[in-house]
Scaffold this active site. Structure first.
Site, PDB file in Angstrom:
ATOM      1  N   ILE A  75       0.928  -1.226   0.131  1.00 15.39           N
ATOM      2  CA  ILE A  75      -0.057  -0.005  -0.015  1.00 15.39           C
ATOM      3  C   ILE A  75       0.833   1.412   0.128  1.00 15.39           C
ATOM      4  O   ILE A  75       0.261   2.434  -0.007  1.00 15.39           O
ATOM      5  CB  ILE A  75      -0.918  -0.101   1.090  1.00 15.39           C
ATOM      6  CG1 ILE A  75      -0.119  -0.144   2.661  1.00 15.39           C
ATOM      7  CG2 ILE A  75      -2.154  -1.075   0.889  1.00 15.39           C
ATOM      8  CD1 ILE A  75      -0.872   0.067   3.781  1.00 15.39           C
ATOM      9  N   GLY A 116       8.540   4.127   0.072  1.00 18.66           N
ATOM     10  CA  GLY A 116       9.104   5.329   0.350  1.00 18.66           C
ATOM     11  C   GLY A 116      10.561   5.057   0.848  1.00 18.66           C
ATOM     12  O   GLY A 116      10.960   4.118   0.745  1.00 18.66           O
ATOM     13  N   ALA A 168      11.477   4.902   3.704  1.00 15.65           N
ATOM     14  CA  ALA A 168      11.655   3.993   5.034  1.00 15.65           C
ATOM     15  C   ALA A 168      11.308   2.721   4.718  1.00 15.65           C
ATOM     16  O   ALA A 168      11.815   1.976   5.509  1.00 15.65           O
ATOM     17  CB  ALA A 168      10.437   4.658   6.055  1.00 15.65           C
ATOM     18  N   GLY A 169      10.805   2.450   3.469  1.00 13.94           N
ATOM     19  CA  GLY A 169      11.030   1.012   3.198  1.00 13.94           C
ATOM     20  C   GLY A 169       9.534   0.778   2.373  1.00 13.94           C
ATOM     21  O   GLY A 169       8.802   1.555   1.996  1.00 13.94           O
ATOM     22  N   ILE A 170       8.932  -0.490   2.433  1.00 14.42           N
ATOM     23  CA  ILE A 170       7.617  -0.699   1.719  1.00 14.42           C
ATOM     24  C   ILE A 170       6.849  -0.923   2.882  1.00 14.42           C
ATOM     25  O   ILE A 170       6.939  -1.599   4.022  1.00 14.42           O
ATOM     26  CB  ILE A 170       7.997  -2.133   1.022  1.00 14.42           C
ATOM     27  CG1 ILE A 170       9.042  -1.773   0.003  1.00 14.42           C
ATOM     28  CG2 ILE A 170       6.493  -2.339   0.228  1.00 14.42           C
ATOM     29  CD1 ILE A 170       9.441  -3.017  -0.852  1.00 14.42           C
ATOM     30  N   LYS A 214       5.347  -2.312   7.910  1.00 11.57           N
ATOM     31  CA  LYS A 214       6.452  -1.464   7.373  1.00 11.57           C
ATOM     32  C   LYS A 214       7.988  -2.356   7.513  1.00 11.57           C
ATOM     33  O   LYS A 214       8.255  -2.685   8.419  1.00 11.57           O
ATOM     34  CB  LYS A 214       6.700  -0.297   7.859  1.00 11.57           C
ATOM     35  CG  LYS A 214       7.760   0.634   7.287  1.00 11.57           C
ATOM     36  CD  LYS A 214       7.986   2.066   8.035  1.00 11.57           C
ATOM     37  CE  LYS A 214       6.857   2.818   7.869  1.00 11.57           C
ATOM     38  NZ  LYS A 214       6.708   3.369   6.441  1.00 11.57           N
ATOM     39  N   ASP A 243      11.558  13.548   9.773  1.00 11.99           N
ATOM     40  CA  ASP A 243      10.847  13.677   8.133  1.00 11.99           C
ATOM     41  C   ASP A 243       9.543  13.803   8.281  1.00 11.99           C
ATOM     42  O   ASP A 243       8.485  13.155   7.791  1.00 11.99           O
ATOM     43  CB  ASP A 243      11.045  12.177   7.710  1.00 11.99           C
ATOM     44  CG  ASP A 243      10.940  12.101   6.254  1.00 11.99           C
ATOM     45  OD1 ASP A 243      10.836  13.130   5.559  1.00 11.99           O
ATOM     46  OD2 ASP A 243      10.784  10.963   5.749  1.00 11.99           O
TER      47      ASP A 243
END
EC number: 2.7.11.1
Length: 974
Positions: A691, A694, A696-698, A713, A810
């Site tokens: 969904i 980015g 930071a990851g998937i 995450k 962030d």
């Protein structure tokens, strides 16, 4: 009989003493148990142990006893305990001093404190105590001289019961959430010397009765309080006062001339209010005055000439007012002046040429005035000058030679003047300088061959007359993030060495006479976010490997003579939002698909030999290209097919083997009761469940067997088998955070290769999706304002209620998620510093924030703090108002803040109403204009260039939740 009576009396006294000693020991051990919460380390108060010795407790750390071994002083400072203060504190009834500070204690204060009738000092500062302050605990404390409750979470009204403390000299309720008015009864503290009520939520008028505190030496009432009315003139009668602070307190009206009667005052801080009128010349009677801060008000008129009498002044802060006239000559004669900051006023004429001749100057800033003439030559006579800022004036002539060898300098900003001549060469070798801005002047000559400076983060020389080559020695600037050399007369080739700089994010060398090709090393500078080589005479091709620039957002090489084909790999550069290859000699066909879908035809205009697939002129070229490569493709396809079959076989075998291994390796760590297993989480790591993606990851949506939905995450580059950089401890700390506007971390699943964070699932996605996708039209103004308030409360909690404070690093609209009721939740807090990819450069992993949201000071300090988060939040507020992304929609190198400033300059009759009307999201069919203006002004406060000038998140929450009454009306349609 008489002897028996004496014996019994002696025995009773002995028993009482022994009981008291045992009682003190028992009370201390029970206190230790209650103060040590689950998060406390095992060695906290480790020497507090049971003993049969009658005096053992007197050797406990922080414990002091009298000659009878009774505890008379308890000092537990900076011990991370995380528990609460229990009722046993009342059993230490001989206590004279109780200091429990910086221990992260929570809960309400026990009423048993009232038993401490001998107490003289009560210090519970820097904790997390909450609830109303129980003023009745002080009824028996007739000897109390100091009460310090600074930096806690107390709320409700200020306690009036404490006025019975007739010996009280020190009272601090600062840094809490007290509301209501300051009690009139506080004027009854006849011996009070220090009163601190700042950093609360107090309202109403400041009581003029405080003038009865004739012993008062220090009075702090400002910051986050929002009083009505102005400064009571009666305060001028407190002759003993030495320190007066009522900053950021919503004060209106004029500064009372009666304050001039405070002959002993050494510090006066009235900044960040709505004060108007002129500066009273009567203030010159405060002959002891050392610090005077009247900044960020609406003061007008001139600096009184009578201020020449204030010989002790070390600090003058008058910035952001409406002051006019000249800066008086006597300012240069003040023997102790260290700080002169008068930026953003209407001062004109020539600066006193003796400024700095006292040999004390440290901070000098006269930005955005109408000053002319030469810059004073002795500003760095002190050899201590740190900031030299004169931007946006009308200065002429050279930079004084004394600036060149000024090794203490950290900031040199002289942009937007009429300065000329060569730059003192020593400027480019200063060891501590962080920023050099010389842009938009008439400087000439060549840059020195040797340039150095380990601290320099921002070098901006744009729009001058510099000539010669760009020195290769710029490779020595290891902290350089921004390099702006555009609109000069540099020649020669672009030095390849520049792109070895580890944290270079932005380079603009457009509008020069540079020749040669684009250095291949540019593809190795993986921290780059913006590159502008336009308007030169560059040749050759775009080097291969551009896809290595994972965070590049802007790439402009227009108006050169670059040839060859457009690299097909650009299609994979998903961060690239602006591409300009126009007016070159590119050939072939413009690639399609991928990131090329973002660009329009203007990106490729002015290339005669370049064509687009949808043009008929490209048809024959496409046919010939396909035919000539048909045979080659057939061979390649055969090889690829055979290889693919082999890889599939190997992969299937490895997957089976790994699946068996992983089933045993995954571990679930829960921060609350979770009714599912690690294997269920891992099963959700499928392509169809993604969904979000980015830095930071998937993120996957996980539907557990019990019906629970979670967001999973998968972090990049983190696993328990590697050096975890404190990951586990930090994540467990984040897991204990509880706030309704913080996305709750439920737990994490990990093995040696991967960490999976488990969050509450937010069905309405991110704020960014609603603002910048098709859903944006459905977000009403009321909903946007509500989201702003809720997100601000979440950030405020991280900054002010967590110990130690948590910097988000962030903040952006995509990290503000919306639940089923559209309540905002701040996400990804505290994760940015863990996003370490061992395959990436260290410079990449150290970048804090997302492009367009990063505070300007990060470019030259490489550091973030809570004010960096405030800047990012200000950008989010602007997104809510304008409905546009922070970058990519305003032209090359222009972000949302720069665009707003540019728009304001272009207005015929600038005003808040005109500016907001010009930039507001057109999808808002109706909105209360005053409310939008109010939020807009808060946003612009948050994005101020200088971090200290920005509000705290507490102040932002207070402003957003306490708008003027008029902001709820005036619904209009535009």
């Amino acid at each position: 009989m008489k002897n028996i009576t004496c014996y019994l009396l002696l025995l009773c006294m002995l028993f009482t003493t022994c009981y008291s000693l045992n009682n003190d020991l028992d009370a201390l051990l029970k206190l230790k148990k209650s103060m040590k919460g689950e998060k406390a380390k095992d060695d906290a108060l480790k020497d507090w142990k049971f003993s049969t010795s009658a005096s053992a407790h007197c050797s406990f750390s922080g414990v002091k006893c009298d000659e009878d071994q009774r505890v008379i002083a308890l000092n537990v400072t900076q011990v991370p305990l995380f528990g609460h203060l229990s009722k046993e504190i009342g059993e230490l009834n001989m206590l004279e001093s109780l200091t429990i500070t910086m221990d992260n204690l929570t809960g309400e204060l026990p009423t048993e404190l009232s038993k401490l009738t001998s107490l003289r000092i009560l210090n519970i500062s820097h904790n997390l105590f909450s609830g109303n302050f129980p003023g009745n605990i002080t009824f028996g404390m007739k000897k109390l001289e100091a009460l310090d409750a600074y930096d806690n979470n107390f709320e409700g009204p200020l306690p009036e019961e404490i006025v019975s403390l007739m010996k009280l000299k020190y009272l601090s309720f600062a840094g809490n959430f007290f509301s209501g008015t300051i009690p009139e009864s506080y004027s009854e503290f006849q011996k009070l010397e220090i009163l601190r009520l700042n950093y609360n939520s107090l309202t109403g008028k400041i009581p003029k009765s405080l003038s009865k505190l004739k012993m008062l030496k220090e009075l702090q009432l400002g910051y986050e309080n929002a009083y009505s009315g102005g400064i009571p003139p009666e305060l001028g009668s407190i002759k003993s006062l030495r320190y007066l602070e009522i900053s950021n307190a919503n004060l209106t009206g004029e500064i009372p001339p009666s304050l001039g009667n405070l002959e002993n005052l050494d510090s006066l801080f009235l900044q960040m209010n709505n004060l108007t009128g002129t500066i009273p010349p009567e203030l010159s009677s405060m002959r002891s005055l050392m610090s005077l801060d009247l900044s960020i008000n609406g003061l007008s008129g001139e600096i009184p000439e009578t201020f020449s009498k204030l010989k002790n002044l070390t600090l003058i802060n008058f910035f952001q007012n409406k002051l006019r006239g000249s800066i008086p000559a006597f300012i240069g004669d003040l023997p102790n002046l260290e700080t002169l900051q008068v930026w953003e006023n209407n001062f004109s004429f020539v600066l006193p040429q003796n400024l700095g001749s006292n040999g004390k100057f440290i901070y000098f800033d006269v930005t955005k005035n109408h000053l002319t003439g030469l810059i004073p030559p002795e500003l760095c006579k002190s050899k201590k000058l740190k900031t030299f800022i004169v931007t946006d004036n009308f200065f002429r002539g050279p930079i004084p030679n004394g600036i060149g060898p000024c090794k203490s300098l950290e900031k040199i900003r002289v942009a937007n003047n009429y300065l000329d001549g060569p730059v003192p060469p020593g400027i480019f070798q200063l060891p501590s300088v962080q920023i050099i801005e010389l842009g938009n002047n008439r400087f000439n000559g060549q840059l020195p061959t040797e340039i150095s400076g380990n601290s320099l983060g921002n070098l901006a020389l744009s729009n001058n007359l510099f000539t010669g080559r760009i020195p290769a020695s710029m490779k020595n600037l290891r902290s350089l993030q921004t390099l702006l050399l555009d609109a000069n007369q540099f020649l020669g080739e672009i030095p390849a060495e520049v792109f070895a700089l580890p944290v270079l994010t932005r380079i603009n060398i457009s509008g020069n006479n540079l020749t040669g090709g684009i250095p291949k090393t540019v593809t190795q500078c993986s921290s780059l976010t913006a590159v502008d080589f336009s308007r030169n005479m560059l040749t050759g091709e775009v080097p291969k490997g551009m896809k290595n620039l994972k965070v590049l957002s802007i790439f402009n090489v227009s108006h050169n003579s670059i040839s060859g084909k457009i690299p097909d790999e650009i299609r994979f550069m998903t961060s690239l939002t602006t591409l300009d290859l126009s007016y070159n000699n590119f050939t072939g066909i413009v690639p399609t698909g991928g990131q090329f879908l973002v660009f329009n035809d203007r990106s490729f205009a002015g290339n005669p030999s370049l064509c687009f697939p949808h043009q008929t002129t490209c048809s024959s070229l496409l046919y010939r290209s396909r035919k000539s490569h048909a045979k080659e493709k057939a061979v390649v396809i055969a090889i690829v097919f055979a290889t693919a079959v082999l890889m599939v076989i190997v992969t299937l075998h490895m997957m089976r083997k790994r699946k068996r291994h992983m089933a045993k390796a995954w571990k679930l760590t829960a921060f609350q009761k979770l009714e599912f297993r690690a294997e269920e989480v891992v099963e959700c790591l499928k392509e169809e469940n993604i969904i979000g993606k980015g830095g930071a990851g998937i993120v996957y949506r996980g539907s557990m067997a019990n019906g629970t939905d979670v967001a999973i995450k998968r972090l990049v580059g983190q696993g328990s088998g590697r050096n975890d950089y404190g990951f586990k401890a930090e994540i467990e700390t984040l897991g204990r955070i509880r706030h309704r506007n913080i996305m709750r971390l439920l737990g994490y699943v990990s093995n040696k290769d991967t960490n999976l964070l488990l969050y509450e699932y937010m069905p309405n996605g991110s704020l960014g999706e609603w603002l910048h996708g098709a859903k944006g039209c459905h977000l009403s103004w009321e909903m946007r304002y509500k989201i702003a308030v809720e997100a601000a409360k979440g950030l405020c909690y991280l900054h002010h209620d967590c110990s130690p404070l948590i910097i988000h690093r962030d903040v952006k609209s995509n990290n503000i998620l919306l639940d089923a009721d559209f309540e905002a939740h701040v996400a990804d807090f505290g994760l940015a510093k863990f996003l370490y990819d061992p395959g990436a450069s260290q410079s990449m992993s150290s970048i804090a924030g997302s492009y367009g949201y990063i505070a300007p000071e990060y470019a030259y300090t490489l550091k973030v703090d809570e004010k960096s988060d405030v800047y990012s939040f200000g950008v989010v507020l602007l997104e809510l108002i304008i409905g546009r992304k922070p970058v990519g929609e305003f032209g090359d190198g222009v972000d949302i803040v720069g665009w707003i400033n540019k728009t304001e300059l272009e207005l015929y009759q600038p005003s808040d109403k005109a500016l907001v009307s010009a930039v507001v999201d057109p999808r808002l069919n109706g909105y209360p204009l005053t409310s939008v203006i109010y939020m807009f002004n808060i946003a612009m406060m948050c994005v101020k260039e200088m971090g200290p000038a920005r509000p705290t998140m507490r102040e932002v929450v207070h402003m957003l939740t306490n708008p003027p009454h008029s902001t709820s009306h005036n619904l209009i349609n535009l």
